[in-house]
Scaffold this motif. Structure first.
Motif, PDB file in Angstrom:
ATOM      1  N   GLU A   1      -4.182 -31.340  14.580  1.00 11.26           N
ATOM      2  CA  GLU A   1      -3.128 -32.340  14.422  1.00 11.26           C
ATOM      3  C   GLU A   1      -1.910 -32.123  15.311  1.00 11.26           C
ATOM      4  OE1 GLU A   1      -2.192 -32.763  10.329  1.00 11.26           O
ATOM      5  OE2 GLU A   1      -4.163 -33.574   9.864  1.00 11.26           O
TER       6      GLU A   1
ATOM      7  N   ASN B   1      -0.378 -34.334  20.552  1.00 17.12           N
ATOM      8  CA  ASN B   1       0.529 -35.478  20.622  1.00 17.12           C
ATOM      9  C   ASN B   1       0.025 -36.543  21.590  1.00 17.12           C
ATOM     10  OD1 ASN B   1       1.003 -34.402  23.072  1.00 17.12           O
ATOM     11  ND2 ASN B   1       3.199 -34.084  22.808  1.00 17.12           N
ATOM     12  N   GLY B   2      -1.238 -36.345  22.008  1.00 19.16           N
ATOM     13  CA  GLY B   2      -1.850 -37.360  22.853  1.00 19.16           C
ATOM     14  C   GLY B   2      -1.321 -37.414  24.273  1.00 19.16           C
TER      15      GLY B   2
ATOM     16  N   GLY C   1      -9.307 -40.383  23.929  1.00 23.92           N
ATOM     17  CA  GLY C   1      -8.258 -40.709  22.964  1.00 23.92           C
ATOM     18  C   GLY C   1      -7.215 -41.626  23.579  1.00 23.92           C
ATOM     19  N   GLU C   2      -6.554 -42.384  22.743  1.00 29.63           N
ATOM     20  CA  GLU C   2      -5.495 -43.270  23.193  1.00 29.63           C
ATOM     21  C   GLU C   2      -4.257 -42.450  23.529  1.00 29.63           C
ATOM     22  OE1 GLU C   2      -5.528 -46.732  23.388  1.00 29.63           O
ATOM     23  OE2 GLU C   2      -7.688 -46.555  23.033  1.00 29.63           O
TER      24      GLU C   2
ATOM     25  N   LYS D   1      -0.707 -41.028  23.361  1.00 28.43           N
ATOM     26  CA  LYS D   1       0.150 -40.712  22.220  1.00 28.43           C
ATOM     27  C   LYS D   1      -0.592 -40.718  20.880  1.00 28.43           C
ATOM     28  CE  LYS D   1       4.464 -41.764  24.437  1.00 28.43           C
ATOM     29  NZ  LYS D   1       5.668 -42.564  24.494  1.00 28.43           N
ATOM     30  N   GLN D   2      -1.910 -40.707  20.928  1.00 28.63           N
ATOM     31  CA  GLN D   2      -2.711 -40.593  19.705  1.00 28.63           C
ATOM     32  C   GLN D   2      -3.510 -39.293  19.794  1.00 28.63           C
ATOM     33  OE1 GLN D   2      -2.839 -43.035  17.100  1.00 28.63           O
ATOM     34  NE2 GLN D   2      -1.044 -43.732  18.244  1.00 28.63           N
ATOM     35  N   MET D   3      -3.923 -38.780  18.653  1.00 28.67           N
ATOM     36  CA  MET D   3      -4.713 -37.555  18.656  1.00 28.67           C
ATOM     37  C   MET D   3      -6.028 -37.771  19.406  1.00 28.67           C
ATOM     38  SD  MET D   3      -5.334 -35.264  15.314  1.00 28.67           S
ATOM     39  CE  MET D   3      -6.957 -34.592  15.251  1.00 28.67           C
ATOM     40  N   HIS D   4      -6.370 -36.804  20.280  1.00 29.73           N
ATOM     41  CA  HIS D   4      -7.610 -36.920  21.048  1.00 29.73           C
ATOM     42  C   HIS D   4      -8.782 -36.270  20.306  1.00 29.73           C
ATOM     43  CE1 HIS D   4      -5.039 -38.469  24.046  1.00 29.73           C
ATOM     44  NE2 HIS D   4      -5.832 -38.250  25.101  1.00 29.73           N
TER      45      HIS D   4
END
Lengths: 587, 165
Positions: free
Chosen positions: A537, A540-541, A556-557, A559-562
């Motif tokens: 977690e 921070n992407g 991963g997107e 700023k989303q978790m990869h």
């Protein structure tokens, strides 16, 4: 008052030469009224560079991590102002300093002059009683009496095998031969051992004096020091010391006005671990391939150029002048029943205080690791110590109460060896350690004996596939079988002991082998091919890992978790290395 | 190239004729950087030691090289303590920084990258030796930095050694 800078190889690597040069400049320009001198290593490698301020009353103040930027404060506060800087102080000879636990529990015989004198100055050595032992022997003793003292002292060879030094001298003395030779084995090849380097760099005259005394004992007029080429500073200082001793008449013809003559020549090794074996070392000095031969005849009867030869190790020779001056009793009152005196250990690995430690025989591994060396770094768990280099083995933390003497160490399956002690913690994989040593012995095998040449190669292949997650059912048994064959069918110590790292890790860490083979897991999370990479977690992407991944396994997107696609992951470790947020988890 | 520089065997002679072979090879390597076929033949003709024996000795010891090397030799220590302290990462970092593999020499003949079994600086692991200078307590980034500094320093220095002593 004078200022001394520790200029051993480890000190120099930590920046001691810059400190020394800066202090010298101050002295030469007149800004500093006190002389600045070189000294060797006091063994506190973990706090290098070390600088000592020695007051005229004999008080010694050692400062640690004294890099160049700190000298102005040292000079203004302590040297000019007379105020000791407590926060940098590591040791004093009157019971202060942050690291006093490290030095005060030691008993320094071999290292007695290391870090105390300038290794490039024979005056310094003479000033602390140097060559007095040689003088005493030549004036007051006869060879038989001298050998008697060394036998009585109980000094055993510090190179590893632990043969009684006095007996070796006696056999060489009794052997018939036109010439006799003394050889100092300074081919410290065990990875993890560096006490011989330090003694040669810090106190070369003690070794030369020990050799000359041995020459007198066995009736030899010629000695060789066989030094590893990887030790350029030791070679340089030995050459200086030999020239000084010759000039002052401690080596050469008519030593100290007596009929005794003894010359020492330095031979540079050319990089072969097997040359630590005495018959291979002799072959190398003779200019041949360094391959061992069958013993007997032992070198004591038929050694260099076919003449009786006594081969002793650096640490053994460094003990000799002390024994001659202090007496056999002073030496044999230290230690255990069968192992007398002290032993120097080279502490390295995951221990807080790495460096050289000289302790009386009979002290436990725990006392060395915990009390003297401060335990394990970063609060991790003590797992094992590796003793004796590639010929030795791993002693688990459960056996840390084992005392240091030749026989007790042998019982664990390891050996005293030259005294390299590499400390391992929970992040060290024992299968990988075994593989590391087999890789070493396999490369260094001279090739003469089939079982050593081919057997170690096969063992290495098995260990490699286990660490890569391709271990097979029956591999452990196969390793054990091969180990016995290699041990029993090799001519010299290299082959006979090469399986030790495997056998000891199998003995104490068998479950770890099984985890690799059966569960395809490395409990220490070390073996890369057996790791599973996931993203936690903390991610921070930022996407850095995805760009670093050569297998395009991370998606991963922004700023989303990869997420890592395990079917694509090749366990290359790139994502782990690049992630600045410690979000990659290896299990 | 100075192939005809005499090897002075008398200076190297201590006791017995054959003991001179290793110091002779060391001397050649020190002055030339490696041991060429010509030098092996020269040692043979001057000392009478058979060529296969010279070749046998030259290939037995790790120190001797039979191929030209770069001006600076980088040895990454892979001793026990360095291994435990992830020396592999240092080798990998240097391989990528120099764009060569271990055992190879850079195109500009400045650096040869190699490994060594132990430098005896175990408490400063991981350790790298460049020529005779030792660097300790490294991590991949620090190792790369040293190489960059060396490359910069070399850019302003005279041309690489070509075999003269």
């Amino acid at each position: 008052m004078k200022i001394l800078v520790g200029l051993g190889t480890c000190g120099i690597a930590a920046g001691a030469e810059e400190t020394y040069r800066a202090l010298r400049e101050k002295f030469e320009s007149g800004a500093l009224p006190h002389p600045v001198e070189k000294t060797g290593c006091i063994g506190m490698c973990y706090r290098e560079p070390l600088v000592e301020v020695r007051a005229d009353d004999g008080a010694r103040y050692h400062y640690g991590n004294l890099t160049r930027d700190k000298i102005d404060r040292l000079l203004s506060e302590h040297v000019a102002g007379g105020k000791v800087i407590d926060e940098w102080l590591v040791w004093t000879n009157n019971g202060a300093g942050s690291e006093k636990a490290f030095l005060d529990r030691q008993n320094r015989i071999v290292l007695r002059n290391c870090g105390n004198i300038n290794p490039e100055s024979i005056e310094d050595y003479l000033g602390i009683g140097g060559y007095k032992a040689l003088e005493k022997v030549l004036r007051e003793s006869d060879p038989e009496g001298l050998i008697g003292v060394i036998v009585e002292s109980g000094l055993r060879g510090r190179g590893g095998a632990g043969f009684l030094t006095g007996m070796k001298w006696r056999f060489t003395r009794m052997a018939q031969g036109e010439h006799k030779y003394i050889i100092c084995n300074a081919d410290e090849g065990d990875p993890g051992a560096f006490m011989d380097r330090s003694v040669l760099e810090s106190d070369p005259h003690s070794v030369l004096e020990g050799m000359a005394i041995a020459g007198f004992a066995i009736g030899s007029d010629h000695g060789y020091i066989y030094v590893r080429a990887e030790y350029p500073r030791a070679i340089e200082r030995l050459n200086i010391a030999i020239a000084q001793a010759e000039e002052r008449g401690f080596l050469g013809e008519k030593i100290l006005g007596t009929a005794f003559r003894f010359r020492v020549r330095l031979k540079e090794g050319a990089g072969a671990f097997v040359c630590g074996e005495e018959t291979a070392l002799i072959a190398s000095i003779e200019g041949k391939r360094g391959m061992p031969r069958i013993r007997p005849p032992f070198p004591a009867t038929k050694g260099l150029w076919g003449c009786p030869t006594s081969i002793n190790n650096v640490e053994t020779f460094a003990n000799v002048p002390w024994i001659v001056l202090s007496g056999a009793k002073a030496f044999n009152s230290l230690g255990t029943q069968n192992s007398k005196g002290t032993k120097v250990f080279a502490m390295a690995g995951k221990v807080k205080r790495g460096g050289l430690v000289e302790v009386p025989m009979g002290i436990s591994i725990q006392e060395i690791v915990e009390d003297i060396c401060g335990g394990i770094k970063e609060g991790r768990k003590f797992k094992a110590v590796q003793m004796g280099g590639p010929s030795g083995g791993c002693i688990p933390a459960e056996l840390q109460n084992t005392v240091i003497d030749y026989e007790s160490i042998n019982k664990t399956g390891a050996i005293m060896g030259s005294g390299g002690l590499v400390v391992m913690d929970e992040t060290t994989c024992m299968v990988d350690v075994a593989r590391f040593f087999l890789d070493f012995t396999q490369r260094e095998s001279c090739g003469k004996c089939t079982f050593c040449r081919v057997g170690t190669k096969r063992m290495l292949e098995i260990l490699t596939r286990i660490t890569e997650g391709e271990g097979r059912d029956g591999d452990i048994e196969l390793l054990e079988q091969l180990a016995v064959l290699v041990k029993n069918n090799s001519l010299c110590g290299l082959g006979q002991t090469a399986p030790n790292p495997v056998l000891t890790t199998l003995k104490y860490f068998r479950a770890e082998y099984e985890a690799h083979i059966i569960n395809r897991k490395c409990p220490a999370h070390h073996c890369q091919k057996l790791l599973t990479y996931t993203i936690a977690e903390a991610c921070n992407g930022c996407g850095v890992c995805g760009r670093a991944c050569p297998a395009q396994a991370i998606a991963g997107e922004k700023k989303q978790m990869h997420v890592i696609d395990h079917s694509k992951c090749i366990q290359c470790d790139e994502c782990y290395k690049t992630c600045r947020f410690h979000a990659i988890v290896r299990t | 190239m100075n192939h005809h520089r005499k090897l002075d065997f008398r200076n190297l002679h201590y006791a017995g004729e054959e003991g001179t072979l290793i110091p002779a090879l060391q001397k050649v390597q020190e002055t030339e950087g490696y041991i060429s076929r010509e030098k092996i033949l020269e040692i043979h003709s001057k000392s009478g030691v058979p060529v296969p024996q010279i070749y046998g000795v030259a290939t037995f010891y790790a120190q001797f090289r039979l191929h030209p090397v770069g001006r600076h030799i980088i040895k990454v220590c892979h001793g026990t303590a360095c291994h435990v302290a992830a020396a592999k990462g240092i080798s990998e970092a240097l391989e990528s920084a120099l764009e060569i593999r271990t055992g190879e020499t850079t195109k500009d003949k400045l650096f040869t990258l190699d490994t060594v079994s132990c430098l005896g600086c175990c408490s400063l692991a991981p350790v790298v030796m460049i020529d005779t200078a030792t660097y300790g307590n490294l991590d991949p980034a620090a190792a790369r930095k040293i190489i960059r500094q060396r490359q910069k320093a070399a850019a302003g220095a005279p041309a690489p050694r070509t075999g003269q002593s």
